[in-house]
Design a protein around this motif. Structure first.
Motif, PDB file in Angstrom:
ATOM      1  N   TRP A  76      31.700  36.072  33.187  1.00  0.00           N
ATOM      2  CA  TRP A  76      31.024  35.936  34.473  1.00  0.00           C
ATOM      3  C   TRP A  76      31.902  36.457  35.615  1.00  0.00           C
ATOM      4  CZ3 TRP A  76      26.846  35.736  37.125  1.00  0.00           C
ATOM      5  CH2 TRP A  76      26.854  35.277  38.432  1.00  0.00           C
ATOM      6  N   VAL A  77      33.175  36.083  35.606  1.00  0.00           N
ATOM      7  CA  VAL A  77      34.093  36.522  36.659  1.00  0.00           C
ATOM      8  C   VAL A  77      34.211  38.045  36.651  1.00  0.00           C
ATOM      9  CG1 VAL A  77      36.479  36.411  37.478  1.00  0.00           C
ATOM     10  CG2 VAL A  77      35.374  34.352  36.612  1.00  0.00           C
ATOM     11  N   LEU A  78      34.347  38.622  35.488  1.00  0.00           N
ATOM     12  CA  LEU A  78      34.465  40.077  35.379  1.00  0.00           C
ATOM     13  C   LEU A  78      33.168  40.767  35.794  1.00  0.00           C
ATOM     14  CD1 LEU A  78      36.718  41.960  34.603  1.00  0.00           C
ATOM     15  CD2 LEU A  78      35.844  41.995  32.280  1.00  0.00           C
ATOM     16  N   PHE A  79      32.025  40.208  35.409  1.00  0.00           N
ATOM     17  CA  PHE A  79      30.732  40.775  35.808  1.00  0.00           C
ATOM     18  C   PHE A  79      30.582  40.787  37.325  1.00  0.00           C
ATOM     19  CE2 PHE A  79      26.358  39.815  37.150  1.00  0.00           C
ATOM     20  CZ  PHE A  79      25.747  41.006  36.794  1.00  0.00           C
ATOM     21  N   VAL A  80      30.883  39.666  37.958  1.00  0.00           N
ATOM     22  CA  VAL A  80      30.765  39.578  39.419  1.00  0.00           C
ATOM     23  C   VAL A  80      31.737  40.542  40.087  1.00  0.00           C
ATOM     24  CG1 VAL A  80      31.161  38.060  41.406  1.00  0.00           C
ATOM     25  CG2 VAL A  80      29.851  37.234  39.463  1.00  0.00           C
ATOM     26  N   ALA A  81      32.971  40.563  39.639  1.00  0.00           N
ATOM     27  CA  ALA A  81      33.988  41.395  40.274  1.00  0.00           C
ATOM     28  C   ALA A  81      33.648  42.882  40.161  1.00  0.00           C
ATOM     29  CB  ALA A  81      35.357  41.110  39.666  1.00  0.00           C
ATOM     30  N   ALA A 118      25.120  37.126  49.854  1.00  0.00           N
ATOM     31  CA  ALA A 118      24.999  36.914  48.408  1.00  0.00           C
ATOM     32  C   ALA A 118      26.317  37.206  47.703  1.00  0.00           C
ATOM     33  CB  ALA A 118      23.887  37.801  47.845  1.00  0.00           C
ATOM     34  N   ALA A 119      27.029  38.238  48.147  1.00  0.00           N
ATOM     35  CA  ALA A 119      28.320  38.563  47.542  1.00  0.00           C
ATOM     36  C   ALA A 119      29.325  37.449  47.776  1.00  0.00           C
ATOM     37  CB  ALA A 119      28.851  39.886  48.111  1.00  0.00           C
ATOM     38  N   THR A 120      29.276  36.815  48.946  1.00  0.00           N
ATOM     39  CA  THR A 120      30.185  35.700  49.229  1.00  0.00           C
ATOM     40  C   THR A 120      29.922  34.543  48.279  1.00  0.00           C
ATOM     41  OG1 THR A 120      30.287  36.339  51.555  1.00  0.00           O
ATOM     42  CG2 THR A 120      30.964  34.095  51.011  1.00  0.00           C
ATOM     43  N   VAL A 121      28.659  34.212  48.075  1.00  0.00           N
ATOM     44  CA  VAL A 121      28.310  33.098  47.176  1.00  0.00           C
ATOM     45  C   VAL A 121      28.698  33.436  45.735  1.00  0.00           C
ATOM     46  CG1 VAL A 121      26.378  31.771  46.228  1.00  0.00           C
ATOM     47  CG2 VAL A 121      26.503  32.225  48.682  1.00  0.00           C
ATOM     48  N   LEU A 122      28.404  34.647  45.299  1.00  0.00           N
ATOM     49  CA  LEU A 122      28.748  35.036  43.928  1.00  0.00           C
ATOM     50  C   LEU A 122      30.261  35.061  43.718  1.00  0.00           C
ATOM     51  CD1 LEU A 122      26.165  37.874  43.251  1.00  0.00           C
ATOM     52  CD2 LEU A 122      26.234  35.616  42.203  1.00  0.00           C
ATOM     53  N   TYR A 123      30.987  35.595  44.687  1.00  0.00           N
ATOM     54  CA  TYR A 123      32.445  35.643  44.545  1.00  0.00           C
ATOM     55  C   TYR A 123      33.054  34.252  44.628  1.00  0.00           C
ATOM     56  CZ  TYR A 123      35.434  39.595  43.690  1.00  0.00           C
ATOM     57  OH  TYR A 123      36.187  40.556  43.073  1.00  0.00           O
ATOM     58  N   LEU A 124      32.431  33.358  45.391  1.00  0.00           N
ATOM     59  CA  LEU A 124      32.928  31.981  45.440  1.00  0.00           C
ATOM     60  C   LEU A 124      32.787  31.313  44.073  1.00  0.00           C
ATOM     61  CD1 LEU A 124      34.081  29.681  47.170  1.00  0.00           C
ATOM     62  CD2 LEU A 124      31.715  29.020  47.674  1.00  0.00           C
ATOM     63  N   ALA A 148      47.362  35.200  39.592  1.00  0.00           N
ATOM     64  CA  ALA A 148      47.241  36.300  40.559  1.00  0.00           C
ATOM     65  C   ALA A 148      45.777  36.689  40.748  1.00  0.00           C
ATOM     66  CB  ALA A 148      48.058  37.503  40.095  1.00  0.00           C
ATOM     67  N   ALA A 149      45.009  36.685  39.662  1.00  0.00           N
ATOM     68  CA  ALA A 149      43.584  36.991  39.768  1.00  0.00           C
ATOM     69  C   ALA A 149      42.860  35.933  40.595  1.00  0.00           C
ATOM     70  CB  ALA A 149      42.964  37.100  38.379  1.00  0.00           C
ATOM     71  N   ALA A 150      43.240  34.668  40.427  1.00  0.00           N
ATOM     72  CA  ALA A 150      42.627  33.612  41.235  1.00  0.00           C
ATOM     73  C   ALA A 150      42.978  33.789  42.708  1.00  0.00           C
ATOM     74  CB  ALA A 150      43.082  32.240  40.738  1.00  0.00           C
ATOM     75  N   PHE A 151      44.227  34.164  42.979  1.00  0.00           N
ATOM     76  CA  PHE A 151      44.622  34.406  44.368  1.00  0.00           C
ATOM     77  C   PHE A 151      43.812  35.542  44.982  1.00  0.00           C
ATOM     78  CE2 PHE A 151      47.166  37.012  47.284  1.00  0.00           C
ATOM     79  CZ  PHE A 151      47.310  36.117  48.331  1.00  0.00           C
ATOM     80  N   PHE A 152      43.718  36.677  44.283  1.00  0.00           N
ATOM     81  CA  PHE A 152      42.963  37.803  44.815  1.00  0.00           C
ATOM     82  C   PHE A 152      41.465  37.496  44.859  1.00  0.00           C
ATOM     83  CE2 PHE A 152      46.803  40.293  43.778  1.00  0.00           C
ATOM     84  CZ  PHE A 152      47.026  40.796  45.042  1.00  0.00           C
ATOM     85  N   GLY A 153      40.992  36.644  43.958  1.00  0.00           N
ATOM     86  CA  GLY A 153      39.599  36.199  44.035  1.00  0.00           C
ATOM     87  C   GLY A 153      39.349  35.410  45.308  1.00  0.00           C
TER      88      GLY A 153
END
Length: 185
Positions: A76-81, A118-124, A148-153
């Motif tokens: 899911w994280v990779l799909f959204v990103a 929508a991008a803000t909600v999905l990235y959150l 690091a991925a969580a930080f950049f997320g």
């Protein structure tokens, strides 16, 4: 002196100017591209935020993709990103090359505001999912990637939220200053 007006030419372009705006002419390509680029957009805050979304989004999904963990949550994280990175890059070039002016039927301020919201909600959701799975049990190397991925997320989520705010101001019409917002009396 009577034939003077017939000898005067007012053409200010290069010879064969018909080929510089179309056809297969390579010579006219830089001129036609630079005339379509909206340079005022590049210097704006929304453009800088979109560039930050593209750069930090790329770092985020590269760090997630660089781990050996696969599965539902990281899928899911990779799909959204990746999806939002591609769509933001496309939107950046659409605005940069003035496609918004050639398609006036599309309500661009509303469309951009809905996209960034929508991008803000999905990235959150992707950030929360990513941050929830950062544990040192995966090993120090993978733990560093995931942290690091969580930080950049989190950074990308905040940048998308800022873009949503500025696109809301643009949609509402409060993005100008006192000199441009004059009310007739």
């Amino acid at each position: 002196m009577a034939d003077f007006p017939s000898k005067v030419t007012t053409e200010t372009s290069v010879p064969n100017s018909q080929n510089s705006h179309g056809g297969n002419s390579i010579r006219g390509l830089p001129g036609s591209i630079s005339s379509r680029v909206d340079f005022s957009f590049i210097r704006s805050i929304p453009a800088m935020l979109m560039i930050a979304e593209i750069v930090f989004g790329l770092l985020h999904w590269a760090l997630i993709a660089g781990t050996s963990i696969v599965g539902g949550a990281y899928g899911w994280v990779l799909f959204v990103a990746i999806t939002l990175w591609i769509l933001t890059t496309i939107l950046f070039f659409v605005i940069l090359f003035g496609v918004t002016q050639t398609l006036p039927a599309v309500p661009w301020p509303l469309t951009v505001m809905v996209y960034f919201s929508a991008a803000t909600v999905l990235y959150l959701t992707a950030f929360i999912t990513n941050a929830a799975y950062v544990t040192p049990f995966h090993g120090l190397y993978i733990y560093g990637h995931l942290a690091a991925a969580a930080f950049f997320g989190a950074v990308v989520t905040l940048v998308y939220a800022a873009s949503a705010f500025f696109s809301y101001l643009d949609w509402k019409g409060d993005g100008g200053n006192a000199a441009t917002n004059t009310v007739p009396t």
